[in-house]
Every structure is written in C-alpha cells, then in structure tokens.
Scaffold this motif. Structure first.
Motif, PDB file in Angstrom:
ATOM      1  N   LEU A 117      -6.952  -2.319   4.166  1.00 11.69           N
ATOM      2  CA  LEU A 117      -5.683  -2.398   4.899  1.00 11.69           C
ATOM      3  C   LEU A 117      -5.773  -1.677   6.233  1.00 11.69           C
ATOM      4  O   LEU A 117      -6.559  -0.744   6.390  1.00 11.69           O
ATOM      5  N   GLY A 118      -4.926  -2.094   7.170  1.00 11.89           N
ATOM      6  CA  GLY A 118      -4.800  -1.376   8.429  1.00 11.89           C
ATOM      7  C   GLY A 118      -3.613  -0.428   8.355  1.00 11.89           C
ATOM      8  O   GLY A 118      -2.832  -0.455   7.396  1.00 11.89           O
ATOM      9  N   LYS A 119      -3.487   0.383   9.400  1.00 15.48           N
ATOM     10  CA  LYS A 119      -2.405   1.382   9.446  1.00 15.48           C
ATOM     11  C   LYS A 119      -1.025   0.726   9.424  1.00 15.48           C
ATOM     12  O   LYS A 119      -0.075   1.278   8.886  1.00 15.48           O
ATOM     13  N   GLU A 120      -0.922  -0.478   9.994  1.00 20.04           N
ATOM     14  CA  GLU A 120       0.375  -1.178  10.064  1.00 20.04           C
ATOM     15  C   GLU A 120       0.751  -1.819   8.733  1.00 20.04           C
ATOM     16  O   GLU A 120       1.889  -2.246   8.555  1.00 20.04           O
ATOM     17  N   ASP A 121      -0.219  -1.955   7.856  1.00 20.97           N
ATOM     18  CA  ASP A 121       0.068  -2.539   6.539  1.00 20.97           C
ATOM     19  C   ASP A 121       0.692  -1.460   5.655  1.00 20.97           C
ATOM     20  O   ASP A 121       0.447  -0.271   5.847  1.00 20.97           O
ATOM     21  N   ALA A 122       1.482  -1.897   4.685  1.00 17.59           N
ATOM     22  CA  ALA A 122       2.220  -0.922   3.889  1.00 17.59           C
ATOM     23  C   ALA A 122       1.851  -1.019   2.420  1.00 17.59           C
ATOM     24  O   ALA A 122       1.611  -2.113   1.902  1.00 17.59           O
ATOM     25  N   ILE A 123       1.830   0.128   1.771  1.00 22.47           N
ATOM     26  CA  ILE A 123       1.552   0.135   0.339  1.00 22.47           C
ATOM     27  C   ILE A 123       2.660   0.899  -0.385  1.00 22.47           C
ATOM     28  O   ILE A 123       3.146   1.905   0.104  1.00 22.47           O
ATOM     29  N   PHE A 124       3.075   0.346  -1.516  1.00 21.70           N
ATOM     30  CA  PHE A 124       4.147   0.931  -2.323  1.00 21.70           C
ATOM     31  C   PHE A 124       3.539   1.303  -3.672  1.00 21.70           C
ATOM     32  O   PHE A 124       3.007   0.429  -4.361  1.00 21.70           O
ATOM     33  N   GLY A 125       3.626   2.581  -4.018  1.00 18.89           N
ATOM     34  CA  GLY A 125       2.940   3.048  -5.227  1.00 18.89           C
ATOM     35  C   GLY A 125       3.880   3.345  -6.372  1.00 18.89           C
ATOM     36  O   GLY A 125       5.091   3.154  -6.278  1.00 18.89           O
ATOM     37  N   THR A 126       3.290   3.843  -7.431  1.00 19.68           N
ATOM     38  CA  THR A 126       4.084   4.215  -8.600  1.00 19.68           C
ATOM     39  C   THR A 126       4.212   5.737  -8.618  1.00 19.68           C
ATOM     40  O   THR A 126       3.918   6.399  -7.636  1.00 19.68           O
ATOM     41  N   TYR A 127       4.597   6.270  -9.792  1.00 19.61           N
ATOM     42  CA  TYR A 127       4.572   7.725  -9.980  1.00 19.61           C
ATOM     43  C   TYR A 127       3.127   8.221 -10.073  1.00 19.61           C
ATOM     44  O   TYR A 127       2.860   9.389  -9.930  1.00 19.61           O
ATOM     45  N   ARG A 128       2.164   7.308 -10.346  1.00 22.74           N
ATOM     46  CA  ARG A 128       0.751   7.694 -10.424  1.00 22.74           C
ATOM     47  C   ARG A 128       0.106   7.326  -9.085  1.00 22.74           C
ATOM     48  O   ARG A 128      -0.745   6.467  -9.019  1.00 22.74           O
ATOM     49  N   SER A 129       0.569   7.963  -7.995  1.00 21.94           N
ATOM     50  CA  SER A 129       0.013   7.462  -6.737  1.00 21.94           C
ATOM     51  C   SER A 129      -0.385   8.527  -5.741  1.00 21.94           C
ATOM     52  O   SER A 129      -0.305   8.312  -4.548  1.00 21.94           O
TER      53      SER A 129
END
Ligand SMILES: Cc1ncc(C[n+]2csc(CCOP(=O)(O)OP(=O)(O)O)c2C)c(N)n1
Ligand SMILES: [Mg+2]
Length: 313
Positions: free
Chosen positions: A51-63
């Motif tokens: 991923l690049g910096k502009e891309d977004a990631i959404f995690g869980t409580y295990r993140s």
C-alpha cells in the motif's frame, strides 16, 4: 531498502514491539488489554508493504501490527498503550484504538466486524471523488459471522468499490474453532459467490501475501475496480488476549502450532538477507523501539480536567 529487506523489517518491528509489550505488561504500566499478533505478522507486513501512504487500512482490536506496518508513529502508539496524553488517541483509546491518519492507519475497533463497512465507506467516498486510492478492511474469521460482513460484500460488489477485504483466518474466535461456528471452512468461496475475485494464501508466507495484495492494488490503480478478497491462513501463537500462552485450556493443542512455528515469518523473511544487512536493520529497529518506550514512560498523563473531552457521554 530492497523489498526483501522491507518485508523483514516490518515483521521484525512488529515482533519486537510486541515482545517488549510482553515484558512491560506485568508491570501494570500498559492501561488496556492487549491482543498480540505474534506469529501472525506476515499478514500486516505483506498487505501494508503493497500500500501507499494515501491508501487506508482499517484494523481490528488485534492491530498493533497493522498500525506499525502502515508506518504509524511508534512513540504515539506506545504512549497510547501507556494511557499518556502524547498517545495517538491522547491516551483514551488504548491498544484497541490505534490510529494515525497521516499514514492511512485509519483505526482499529474492539467491536468485531465494524471495520469492514468502515473500509467500504471510505472506498465509496474515494470512488465518488474519483480518487484511485485503496481501502483495506482487516478482519478475523469470527467477523464473518456478523451480518454486516455479507451486507458489505454485497454493496461493495454491486458498487465495484476499490476495497480489498483481507481475512486473517487464524481458525479461532477466542476459544472456538471455526468448524464449531460455521458449517464449512469456505469463507473465500462465499466472497467469490458475490462475483468478487477471491484468493487464499494458506501458508502464511509474507511475500505471497504482499504479491496478492500488490496485484489487487495495481488493478484498482489502473481503474479495473474492486473489490478484491484475500484470505490469509495464519496461526495465533499466544492467548486470545494477553501476553501468555493458553495450551492449558485444551481448546487447541500445541502440535497444531508446530508447522506454523517452523515457518515463522521472522525466520522466512530473514532468510534472503545477508547477515550484515539483517543486523543493521535489527539494530536500527531496536533503537526505535527503545526510544518509543522511553518516550512513553516519561510522558505525562492527560490532565484530570480532560476526562470528558473527546469522548462521547
Ligand atoms: C460485535 C462483537 N461481538 C462479540 C465480541 C466479543 N469478541 C471479541 S474478540 C471475538 C472473536 C473474534 O474472532 P476473530 O474475528 O476470528 O478474530 P481473532 O481474535 O481471531 O483475531 C469476539 C467474539 C465483540 N468484541 N464484538
Ligand atoms: Mg480468528
């Protein structure tokens, strides 16, 4: 750094931060429960590297792993675990709510499956705005038992959203094995039934996870829109929550862990590196981690007058 070096660095940084968390936790300086990714680092490392910096990631409580691999600020992360004002949520979120919008680590949530629609919503916004950024939803095999998983897959497929659904399938939801909760171990097939290209990486290989993600990212960037679905089979080495081991509970057996320990992502990603480069990378990461924990220890707590700011009541 080469790709091989970067993959190793991600895995090493995640592993060593969580090992340090395990050392500090019994001292009661960390103010929230911790869900460790030790043994599962390949997923966050492989996905975030694509991923690049502009891309977004959404995690869980295990993140912790997702935040770290996406390039989240380590000082702000550790300060958050310590409940300090300098933390990424000013000490009010703790381990399960790590966020660094500057690098697209758009947050974790303790509520199982919630980040699946969050990622799709972000992707929908990008699509409307004509941006070719990628959104990634990370979730476990337990999250697919929530209705919102199917609703989101349906909507994302219908609207062709630029989102990658990344399933971290460690085979357990807390202490329940997958086949005691679902009639079939076929989650990727279910995603494919929505017409979503779905692939399974069954050996926890960091490089394969990176390559699968990179292919999906490239397709999205080229305008061949998503969504995509990647199932990563992986194994949790530690207990569900906390720093210990849990073989004594008998819901799983240590022999099951053995093949995963043999293909430890740390060992596998270190293999292509020269001894000298590996040591250089390790030394520099050790210094970063020591700095972050020292920063967190000496940082002040939020003032009592802030108890009710930035929280819903
Ligand atoms: C909506 C909701 N239901 C139940 C819980 C309690 N809970 C916390 S973790 C968990 C298991 C989730 O397992 P999985 O999605 O496989 O993730 P893993 O812990 O294996 O990474 C459950 C049921 C919760 N946090 N949120
Ligand atoms: Mg699970």
């Amino acid at each position: 750094m080469t790709l091989e070096e970067r993959l190793f660095a991600h895995v090493y940084r995640i592993r060593r931060v969580e090992e340090r968390v395990s050392v500090e936790y019994p001292k009661d300086v960390i103010r929230s429960p911790v869900h460790l990714s030790i043994g599962q680092e390949a997923v966050a490392a492989g996905v975030c590297e694509a991923l690049g910096k502009e891309d977004a990631i959404f995690g869980t409580y295990r993140s912790h792993a997702t935040y770290i691999a996406k390039g989240g600020d380590l000082r702000k992360m550790v300060a958050e675990l310590y409940g300090k004002d300098a933390g990424c949520c000013r000490g009010k979120g703790g381990s399960m709510h790590l966020i660094d919008p500057e690098v697209g680590a758009l947050g974790g949530s303790a509520v199982v499956a919630t980040t699946i629609p969050h990622a799709a919503g972000w992707a929908y916004a990008n699509k409307i705005r004509g941006k070719r950024h990628v959104a990634v939803a990370m979730f476990g095999d337990g999250a697919v038992e929530e209705g919102v998983f199917y609703e989101t897959l349906n909507f994302a497929a219908l609207k062709k959203l630029p989102v990658i659904f990344v399933l971290e399938n460690n085979g357990y939801a807390i202490h329940s094995p997958l086949l005691t909760r679902q009639p079939k171990d076929n989650i990727a097939e279910r995603a494919a039934s929505f017409g979503i290209p779905a692939e399974v990486i069954d050996d926890g290989d960091t490089r394969s996870i990176y390559e699968a993600t990179a292919r999906a990212v490239q397709a999205i960037r080229e305008g061949k829109e998503g969504p995509f679905f990647i199932e990563c089979r992986i194994y949790r080495w530690k207990e569900h929550v906390g720093i210990g081991e849990d073989w004594r509970f008998g819901y799983r057996h240590q022999a099951e862990a053995q093949p995963w320990i043999e293909r430890d992502p740390l060992k596998v990603t270190a293999a292509p590196l020269s001894e000298a480069r590996r040591q250089e990378i390790e030394t520099s990461i050790e210094a970063e981690i020591a700095d972050a924990f020292q920063f967190a220890e000496s940082a002040p707590f939020p003032d009592v007058s802030e108890l009710l700011t930035d929280v819903y009541a």
